[in-house]
Motif scaffolding. Structure first.
Motif, PDB file in Angstrom:
ATOM      1  N   GLU A 159       0.839  -1.191   0.000  1.00 15.45           N
ATOM      2  CA  GLU A 159       0.000   0.000   0.000  1.00 15.45           C
ATOM      3  C   GLU A 159       0.878   1.246   0.000  1.00 15.45           C
ATOM      4  OE1 GLU A 159      -1.652   0.755   4.216  1.00 15.45           O
ATOM      5  OE2 GLU A 159      -1.615  -1.417   3.978  1.00 15.45           O
ATOM      6  N   THR A 160       0.514   2.245  -0.756  1.00 11.85           N
ATOM      7  CA  THR A 160       1.305   3.464  -0.963  1.00 11.85           C
ATOM      8  C   THR A 160       2.769   3.105  -1.213  1.00 11.85           C
ATOM      9  OG1 THR A 160       1.721   3.792   1.421  1.00 11.85           O
ATOM     10  CG2 THR A 160      -0.242   4.830   0.507  1.00 11.85           C
ATOM     11  N   LEU A 161       2.969   2.185  -2.114  1.00  5.45           N
ATOM     12  CA  LEU A 161       4.275   1.562  -2.307  1.00  5.45           C
ATOM     13  C   LEU A 161       5.373   2.552  -2.670  1.00  5.45           C
ATOM     14  CD1 LEU A 161       5.595  -1.191  -2.210  1.00  5.45           C
ATOM     15  CD2 LEU A 161       5.035  -1.494  -4.609  1.00  5.45           C
ATOM     16  N   HIS A 162       5.119   3.428  -3.628  1.00  5.02           N
ATOM     17  CA  HIS A 162       6.167   4.340  -4.080  1.00  5.02           C
ATOM     18  C   HIS A 162       6.654   5.232  -2.936  1.00  5.02           C
ATOM     19  CE1 HIS A 162       4.769   2.970  -7.955  1.00  5.02           C
ATOM     20  NE2 HIS A 162       5.741   3.633  -8.559  1.00  5.02           N
ATOM     21  N   ASP A 163       5.711   5.764  -2.169  1.00  3.76           N
ATOM     22  CA  ASP A 163       6.091   6.628  -1.057  1.00  3.76           C
ATOM     23  C   ASP A 163       6.811   5.855   0.040  1.00  3.76           C
ATOM     24  OD1 ASP A 163       5.111   8.913  -2.204  1.00  3.76           O
ATOM     25  OD2 ASP A 163       3.138   8.768  -1.243  1.00  3.76           O
ATOM     26  N   ARG A 164       6.393   4.633   0.274  1.00  7.95           N
ATOM     27  CA  ARG A 164       7.009   3.843   1.345  1.00  7.95           C
ATOM     28  C   ARG A 164       8.427   3.408   0.977  1.00  7.95           C
ATOM     29  NH1 ARG A 164       2.951   1.137   5.336  1.00  7.95           N
ATOM     30  NH2 ARG A 164       4.978   0.469   6.142  1.00  7.95           N
ATOM     31  N   VAL A 165       8.638   3.077  -0.272  1.00 11.23           N
ATOM     32  CA  VAL A 165       9.986   2.738  -0.729  1.00 11.23           C
ATOM     33  C   VAL A 165      10.896   3.955  -0.596  1.00 11.23           C
ATOM     34  CG1 VAL A 165      11.380   2.173  -2.768  1.00 11.23           C
ATOM     35  CG2 VAL A 165       9.321   0.852  -2.248  1.00 11.23           C
ATOM     36  N   TYR A 166      10.387   5.097  -1.051  1.00 10.41           N
ATOM     37  CA  TYR A 166      11.163   6.332  -0.928  1.00 10.41           C
ATOM     38  C   TYR A 166      11.483   6.627   0.538  1.00 10.41           C
ATOM     39  CZ  TYR A 166      11.859  11.359  -0.406  1.00 10.41           C
ATOM     40  OH  TYR A 166      12.337  12.586  -0.027  1.00 10.41           O
ATOM     41  N   ALA A 223      12.134   6.222  -6.549  1.00 18.47           N
ATOM     42  CA  ALA A 223      12.671   6.738  -5.285  1.00 18.47           C
ATOM     43  C   ALA A 223      14.108   7.210  -5.456  1.00 18.47           C
ATOM     44  CB  ALA A 223      12.605   5.652  -4.214  1.00 18.47           C
ATOM     45  N   LEU A 224      14.904   6.457  -6.211  1.00 20.74           N
ATOM     46  CA  LEU A 224      16.288   6.863  -6.440  1.00 20.74           C
ATOM     47  C   LEU A 224      16.338   8.181  -7.202  1.00 20.74           C
ATOM     48  CD1 LEU A 224      18.042   3.473  -7.360  1.00 20.74           C
ATOM     49  CD2 LEU A 224      17.998   4.658  -5.162  1.00 20.74           C
ATOM     50  N   GLY A 225      15.425   8.351  -8.169  1.00 19.12           N
ATOM     51  CA  GLY A 225      15.373   9.605  -8.904  1.00 19.12           C
ATOM     52  C   GLY A 225      15.048  10.778  -7.991  1.00 19.12           C
ATOM     53  N   ARG A 226      14.115  10.582  -7.074  1.00 22.26           N
ATOM     54  CA  ARG A 226      13.762  11.642  -6.129  1.00 22.26           C
ATOM     55  C   ARG A 226      14.954  11.982  -5.234  1.00 22.26           C
ATOM     56  NH1 ARG A 226       8.148  10.021  -3.273  1.00 22.26           N
ATOM     57  NH2 ARG A 226       8.552  12.012  -2.184  1.00 22.26           N
ATOM     58  N   THR A 258       9.836  -5.649  -3.412  1.00 32.24           N
ATOM     59  CA  THR A 258       8.964  -4.902  -4.301  1.00 32.24           C
ATOM     60  C   THR A 258       9.506  -4.999  -5.728  1.00 32.24           C
ATOM     61  OG1 THR A 258       7.934  -2.748  -4.662  1.00 32.24           O
ATOM     62  CG2 THR A 258      10.224  -2.737  -3.967  1.00 32.24           C
ATOM     63  N   SER A 259       8.805  -4.387  -6.667  1.00 33.92           N
ATOM     64  CA  SER A 259       9.278  -4.360  -8.054  1.00 33.92           C
ATOM     65  C   SER A 259      10.325  -3.265  -8.216  1.00 33.92           C
ATOM     66  CB  SER A 259       8.100  -4.108  -9.000  1.00 33.92           C
ATOM     67  OG  SER A 259       7.563  -2.822  -8.768  1.00 33.92           O
ATOM     68  N   THR A 260      10.911  -3.208  -9.397  1.00 35.47           N
ATOM     69  CA  THR A 260      11.971  -2.228  -9.624  1.00 35.47           C
ATOM     70  C   THR A 260      11.433  -0.811  -9.841  1.00 35.47           C
ATOM     71  OG1 THR A 260      11.976  -2.711 -12.004  1.00 35.47           O
ATOM     72  CG2 THR A 260      13.515  -3.953 -10.627  1.00 35.47           C
ATOM     73  N   MET A 261      10.174  -0.686 -10.282  1.00 37.84           N
ATOM     74  CA  MET A 261       9.638   0.627 -10.627  1.00 37.84           C
ATOM     75  C   MET A 261       9.653   1.613  -9.445  1.00 37.84           C
ATOM     76  SD  MET A 261       8.284   2.397 -13.184  1.00 37.84           S
ATOM     77  CE  MET A 261       7.576   1.203 -14.312  1.00 37.84           C
ATOM     78  N   PRO A 262       9.094   1.265  -8.286  1.00 38.42           N
ATOM     79  CA  PRO A 262       9.128   2.236  -7.174  1.00 38.42           C
ATOM     80  C   PRO A 262      10.541   2.528  -6.680  1.00 38.42           C
ATOM     81  CG  PRO A 262       8.222   0.142  -6.449  1.00 38.42           C
ATOM     82  CD  PRO A 262       8.316   0.069  -7.933  1.00 38.42           C
ATOM     83  N   VAL A 263      11.440   1.565  -6.797  1.00 39.46           N
ATOM     84  CA  VAL A 263      12.829   1.796  -6.400  1.00 39.46           C
ATOM     85  C   VAL A 263      13.467   2.797  -7.347  1.00 39.46           C
ATOM     86  CG1 VAL A 263      15.113   0.760  -6.145  1.00 39.46           C
ATOM     87  CG2 VAL A 263      13.090  -0.464  -5.323  1.00 39.46           C
ATOM     88  N   MET A 296      23.976   2.120  -5.793  1.00 35.59           N
ATOM     89  CA  MET A 296      22.628   1.718  -5.408  1.00 35.59           C
ATOM     90  C   MET A 296      22.033   0.893  -6.544  1.00 35.59           C
ATOM     91  SD  MET A 296      22.475   3.216  -2.453  1.00 35.59           S
ATOM     92  CE  MET A 296      20.797   3.475  -1.899  1.00 35.59           C
ATOM     93  N   ARG A 297      22.094  -0.412  -6.433  1.00 34.84           N
ATOM     94  CA  ARG A 297      21.641  -1.305  -7.492  1.00 34.84           C
ATOM     95  C   ARG A 297      20.141  -1.557  -7.355  1.00 34.84           C
ATOM     96  NH1 ARG A 297      26.341  -2.687  -9.711  1.00 34.84           N
ATOM     97  NH2 ARG A 297      28.188  -2.741  -8.338  1.00 34.84           N
ATOM     98  N   ILE A 298      19.429  -1.209  -8.403  1.00 33.76           N
ATOM     99  CA  ILE A 298      17.968  -1.261  -8.360  1.00 33.76           C
ATOM    100  C   ILE A 298      17.462  -2.673  -8.086  1.00 33.76           C
ATOM    101  CG2 ILE A 298      15.872  -0.977  -9.749  1.00 33.76           C
ATOM    102  CD1 ILE A 298      17.244   1.387 -11.118  1.00 33.76           C
ATOM    103  N   VAL A 299      18.026  -3.665  -8.753  1.00 33.69           N
ATOM    104  CA  VAL A 299      17.556  -5.045  -8.566  1.00 33.69           C
ATOM    105  C   VAL A 299      17.802  -5.510  -7.132  1.00 33.69           C
ATOM    106  CG1 VAL A 299      17.913  -7.443  -9.251  1.00 33.69           C
ATOM    107  CG2 VAL A 299      17.839  -5.650 -10.991  1.00 33.69           C
TER     108      VAL A 299
END
Length: 237
Positions: free
Chosen positions: A12-19, A56-59, A48-53, A37-40
């Motif tokens: 839930e709220t995955l992108h924010d939680r990963v960040y 988050a790295l971009g942010r 989680t999947s690679t997309m939210p990681v 920082m290796r995404i995989v």
């Protein structure tokens, strides 16, 4: 990278939680300067999947907590003398100001809480817990931000958080050097700060805080000096 530096997150709220998890780990110095920082790897650790990681790295790159490299990889910024001096100067200025603003708003109950946090930090430093570095860092963060929040500044708090985020690798390096040298206790300046705050001594509070901030940066500065001397001696035989 130590997998203990991160905790799995729910979806839930995955992108924010990963960040938030990556940001928290950087603030607490869970990654070495220069670490890729290796995404995989991160997505596996965070379950989680690679997309939210990736997002988050971009942010975090945009916040200057991480550095984008020409080959499209991302790393924790290297420790440099220029960045060290810049961060130390900014932290002393901003955190000194917010401490001065907080002082009139602190009451007796707050000083009790600050003493309890400092005692807990001392106990954590003295323990043999394998997660000691993480616990002491969290207690140190709780101590400082307890004071800063008392200032009631919606503008300065995010600035301080950004500076702590960028300081993570320096905090980690200083802790490693401190363990080697066994110099003054890490909480020494916390006690001095509490006493100055209790006296309502603005100048004394800012000095104690500045001494606390610069302690870590001075440890690294001393190591850089020693490395430069050694490199010169090697060059000149």
């Amino acid at each position: 990278m130590s997998r203990r530096a991160l905790s799995p997150v729910v979806r839930e709220t995955l992108h924010d939680r990963v960040y938030a998890e990556l940001r928290r780990s950087l603030i607490h110095g869970m990654f070495d300067a220069g670490e890729i920082m290796r995404i995989v790897d991160l997505s596996e650790t965070l379950a989680t999947s690679t997309m939210p990681v990736r997002e988050a790295l971009g942010r975090l790159v945009s916040e200057q907590a991480l550095e984008a490299l020409p080959n499209r990889s991302v790393r924790v910024p290297l420790i440099t003398r220029e960045r060290l001096e810049d961060l130390a100067r900014a932290r002393c200025l901003i955190e000194g100001q917010i401490t001065a603003l907080a002082l009139p708003n602190l009451a007796a109950a707050d000083f009790i809480e600050l003493r309890q946090l400092t005692s807990a930090c001392e106990a954590a430093f003295a323990s043999n817990d394998s997660d000691k570095a993480h616990k002491t860092s969290e207690l140190n963060h709780a101590f400082h931000f307890y004071i800063y929040r008392a200032a009631g500044s919606a503008v300065l708090i995010p600035i301080v958080e950004s500076l702590w985020l960028q300081s993570g690798p320096y905090v980690r390096k200083a802790a490693q050097i401190h363990d080697e040298n066994r110099d003054i206790p890490a909480t020494h300046h916390h006690w001095a700060l509490i006493e100055a705050l209790e006296r309502r001594d603005v100048a004394g509070s800012v000095k104690a805080l500045t001494d606390d901030i610069t302690r870590s940066f001075n440890l690294i500065r001393g190591r850089l000096d020693a490395e430069e001397i050694e490199a010169r001696e090697l060059r000149h035989g």
